[in-house]
Design a protein around this motif. Structure first.
Motif, PDB file in Angstrom:
ATOM      1  N   TYR A   1      74.630  73.326   5.467  1.00  0.00           N
ATOM      2  CA  TYR A   1      74.849  74.542   3.935  1.00  0.00           C
ATOM      3  C   TYR A   1      74.365  73.095   3.463  1.00  0.00           C
ATOM      4  O   TYR A   1      73.694  73.264   2.098  1.00  0.00           O
ATOM      5  CB  TYR A   1      76.155  74.387   4.397  1.00  0.00           C
ATOM      6  N   TRP A   2      75.033  71.559   3.397  1.00  0.00           N
ATOM      7  CA  TRP A   2      75.046  70.873   2.471  1.00  0.00           C
ATOM      8  C   TRP A   2      73.334  70.792   2.584  1.00  0.00           C
ATOM      9  O   TRP A   2      72.862  70.779   0.996  1.00  0.00           O
ATOM     10  CB  TRP A   2      75.480  69.630   2.293  1.00  0.00           C
ATOM     11  N   TRP A   3      72.201  70.832   2.681  1.00  0.00           N
ATOM     12  CA  TRP A   3      70.874  70.079   3.106  1.00  0.00           C
ATOM     13  C   TRP A   3      70.654  71.430   2.951  1.00  0.00           C
ATOM     14  O   TRP A   3      69.251  71.817   2.393  1.00  0.00           O
ATOM     15  CB  TRP A   3      70.603  69.855   5.311  1.00  0.00           C
ATOM     16  N   ASP A   4      71.030  72.892   3.242  1.00  0.00           N
ATOM     17  CA  ASP A   4      70.398  73.806   2.836  1.00  0.00           C
ATOM     18  C   ASP A   4      70.146  74.031   1.420  1.00  0.00           C
ATOM     19  O   ASP A   4      69.052  74.429   0.371  1.00  0.00           O
ATOM     20  CB  ASP A   4      71.129  75.004   3.444  1.00  0.00           C
ATOM     21  N   ALA A   5      71.245  73.866   0.455  1.00  0.00           N
ATOM     22  CA  ALA A   5      71.418  73.548  -0.436  1.00  0.00           C
ATOM     23  C   ALA A   5      70.856  72.553  -1.487  1.00  0.00           C
ATOM     24  O   ALA A   5      69.980  72.922  -2.581  1.00  0.00           O
ATOM     25  CB  ALA A   5      72.942  73.468  -0.817  1.00  0.00           C
ATOM     26  N   GLU A   6      70.534  71.909  -0.939  1.00  0.00           N
ATOM     27  CA  GLU A   6      69.443  70.503  -1.054  1.00  0.00           C
ATOM     28  C   GLU A   6      68.357  70.763  -1.013  1.00  0.00           C
ATOM     29  O   GLU A   6      67.622  70.682  -2.071  1.00  0.00           O
ATOM     30  CB  GLU A   6      69.422  68.674  -0.539  1.00  0.00           C
ATOM     31  N   ARG A   7      68.287  71.228  -0.090  1.00  0.00           N
ATOM     32  CA  ARG A   7      66.396  71.367  -0.489  1.00  0.00           C
ATOM     33  C   ARG A   7      66.227  72.861  -1.363  1.00  0.00           C
ATOM     34  O   ARG A   7      64.842  72.854  -2.281  1.00  0.00           O
ATOM     35  CB  ARG A   7      66.288  72.709   0.997  1.00  0.00           C
TER      36      ARG A   7
ATOM     37  N   LEU B   1      71.687  66.951 -12.066  1.00  0.00           N
ATOM     38  CA  LEU B   1      71.713  67.765 -10.549  1.00  0.00           C
ATOM     39  C   LEU B   1      72.521  67.880 -10.002  1.00  0.00           C
ATOM     40  O   LEU B   1      72.945  69.114  -9.069  1.00  0.00           O
ATOM     41  CB  LEU B   1      70.826  66.026  -9.940  1.00  0.00           C
ATOM     42  N   THR B   2      74.299  66.996  -9.384  1.00  0.00           N
ATOM     43  CA  THR B   2      75.252  66.998  -9.438  1.00  0.00           C
ATOM     44  C   THR B   2      76.071  68.419  -9.363  1.00  0.00           C
ATOM     45  O   THR B   2      76.129  68.984  -8.195  1.00  0.00           O
ATOM     46  CB  THR B   2      76.366  65.890  -9.159  1.00  0.00           C
ATOM     47  N   PRO B   3      75.897  68.884 -11.012  1.00  0.00           N
ATOM     48  CA  PRO B   3      76.535  70.288 -11.252  1.00  0.00           C
ATOM     49  C   PRO B   3      75.508  70.741 -10.030  1.00  0.00           C
ATOM     50  O   PRO B   3      75.991  72.901  -9.758  1.00  0.00           O
ATOM     51  CB  PRO B   3      76.568  70.570 -12.180  1.00  0.00           C
ATOM     52  N   LEU B   4      74.454  71.594 -10.261  1.00  0.00           N
ATOM     53  CA  LEU B   4      72.929  72.133  -9.681  1.00  0.00           C
ATOM     54  C   LEU B   4      73.459  72.355  -7.664  1.00  0.00           C
ATOM     55  O   LEU B   4      73.438  73.717  -7.722  1.00  0.00           O
ATOM     56  CB  LEU B   4      71.849  71.615  -9.513  1.00  0.00           C
ATOM     57  N   LEU B   5      74.281  71.042  -7.184  1.00  0.00           N
ATOM     58  CA  LEU B   5      74.199  71.234  -6.231  1.00  0.00           C
ATOM     59  C   LEU B   5      75.295  71.524  -5.272  1.00  0.00           C
ATOM     60  O   LEU B   5      75.445  72.039  -4.150  1.00  0.00           O
ATOM     61  CB  LEU B   5      74.261  69.344  -5.481  1.00  0.00           C
ATOM     62  N   ASN B   6      76.826  71.192  -6.313  1.00  0.00           N
ATOM     63  CA  ASN B   6      77.577  71.672  -6.073  1.00  0.00           C
ATOM     64  C   ASN B   6      77.797  73.106  -5.941  1.00  0.00           C
ATOM     65  O   ASN B   6      78.479  74.117  -5.383  1.00  0.00           O
ATOM     66  CB  ASN B   6      78.607  71.295  -6.488  1.00  0.00           C
ATOM     67  N   SER B   7      76.944  73.660  -7.014  1.00  0.00           N
ATOM     68  CA  SER B   7      77.715  74.968  -7.234  1.00  0.00           C
ATOM     69  C   SER B   7      76.181  75.940  -6.294  1.00  0.00           C
ATOM     70  O   SER B   7      76.662  76.828  -5.810  1.00  0.00           O
ATOM     71  CB  SER B   7      76.543  75.175  -8.677  1.00  0.00           C
ATOM     72  N   THR B   8      75.483  74.911  -5.505  1.00  0.00           N
ATOM     73  CA  THR B   8      74.808  75.906  -4.718  1.00  0.00           C
ATOM     74  C   THR B   8      75.078  75.817  -3.299  1.00  0.00           C
ATOM     75  O   THR B   8      75.285  77.225  -2.678  1.00  0.00           O
ATOM     76  CB  THR B   8      73.107  75.303  -4.965  1.00  0.00           C
ATOM     77  N   PHE B   9      76.272  74.705  -3.069  1.00  0.00           N
ATOM     78  CA  PHE B   9      76.688  74.735  -2.022  1.00  0.00           C
ATOM     79  C   PHE B   9      77.734  76.060  -2.024  1.00  0.00           C
ATOM     80  O   PHE B   9      78.198  76.341  -0.755  1.00  0.00           O
ATOM     81  CB  PHE B   9      77.127  72.813  -1.686  1.00  0.00           C
TER      82      PHE B   9
END
Length: 233
Positions: A35-41, A84-92
């Motif tokens: 999930y984390w890697w997919d969110a980062e990508r 970037l941090t809130p974008l990653l958290n919200s996507t995850f």
């Protein structure tokens, strides 16, 4: 830090030298590393950048700030860590709406620890908003408390998260068993003086004296964790 059950006073569980069990979350208890890697990508694709698979081993298990800074550096993305941090958290967290899957053996281990009233903490580099979503799915009743990456001054690989969890449970770090899946987490736990069981998820973890490496949580139960800590340890 949150607590669903009042922390227990320091004591040995049924005469064991083991005082507490401290568990990592992503990749250890729940199958969320993908999930984390997919969110980062996904986020970096929106920024116009492709993340090569070899970057995954660098960011796995790391604190958000370190992972974000690394990915910005290798891609040259026009964004700051704070943006970037809130974008990653919200996507995850959006992906968590699908529910989370426990790693093999995790449910049995949590039930066993609860049945024997072993003080147990969830210790993660993930932020509180993420941890609370996972706890709602897994069951907060299994944990006396949880420590999030954005609630400590220095998160993994620094020992502070594990030292904090041990202190709040009233346990000696040397009498705590930690279960981790990444080098970052293992480094933090060992620096805190805890006994570590490593269950590698993405990256290889080498066995060394004082560290036990297993293939799956299906190999880990309460007697196994008790055996790691002797009365003289």
């Amino acid at each position: 830090m949150t607590s669903s059950i009042p922390a227990l006073a320091t004591r040995s569980a049924e005469g064991s030298a083991l005082q507490a069990v401290l568990l990592d979350m992503d990749g250890t208890l729940v199958d969320t590393e993908d999930y984390w890697w997919d969110a980062e990508r996904e986020v970096f694709a929106q920024l116009g950048h492709h993340l090569a698979d070899h970057h995954r081993e660098v960011v796995v298990g790391g604190p958000m700030s370190r992972s974000a800074a690394y990915l910005i550096g290798v891609t040259g993305a026009d964004i700051t860590v704070d943006e970037l941090t809130p974008l990653l958290n919200s996507t995850f967290t959006a992906r968590l709406e699908q529910g989370v899957t426990l790693m093999p053996g995790a449910g049995r281990l949590l039930s066993q620890l609860a049945a024997h009233e072993v003080p147990t903490a969830l210790v993660s580099a993930s932020h509180r908003t993420v941890i609370d979503r996972v706890l709602a799915s897994v069951g907060s009743e299994y944990f006396h408390l949880s420590v999030a990456g954005d609630e400590v001054e220095r998160t993994k690989p620094h020992p502070e998260p594990y030292l904090t969890a041990a202190r709040l449970l009233g346990a000696e770090p040397g009498r705590c068993a930690v279960v981790e899946d990444t080098v970052t987490g293992v480094t933090a736990a060992e620096a805190a003086g805890c006994r570590v069981v490593a269950v590698p998820s993405i990256s290889r973890i080498e066995p060394v004296p004082g560290r036990t490496v297993v293939r799956s949580l299906e190999q880990v139960d309460l007697p196994f964790l008790r055996s790691l800590i002797t009365p003289g340890h």
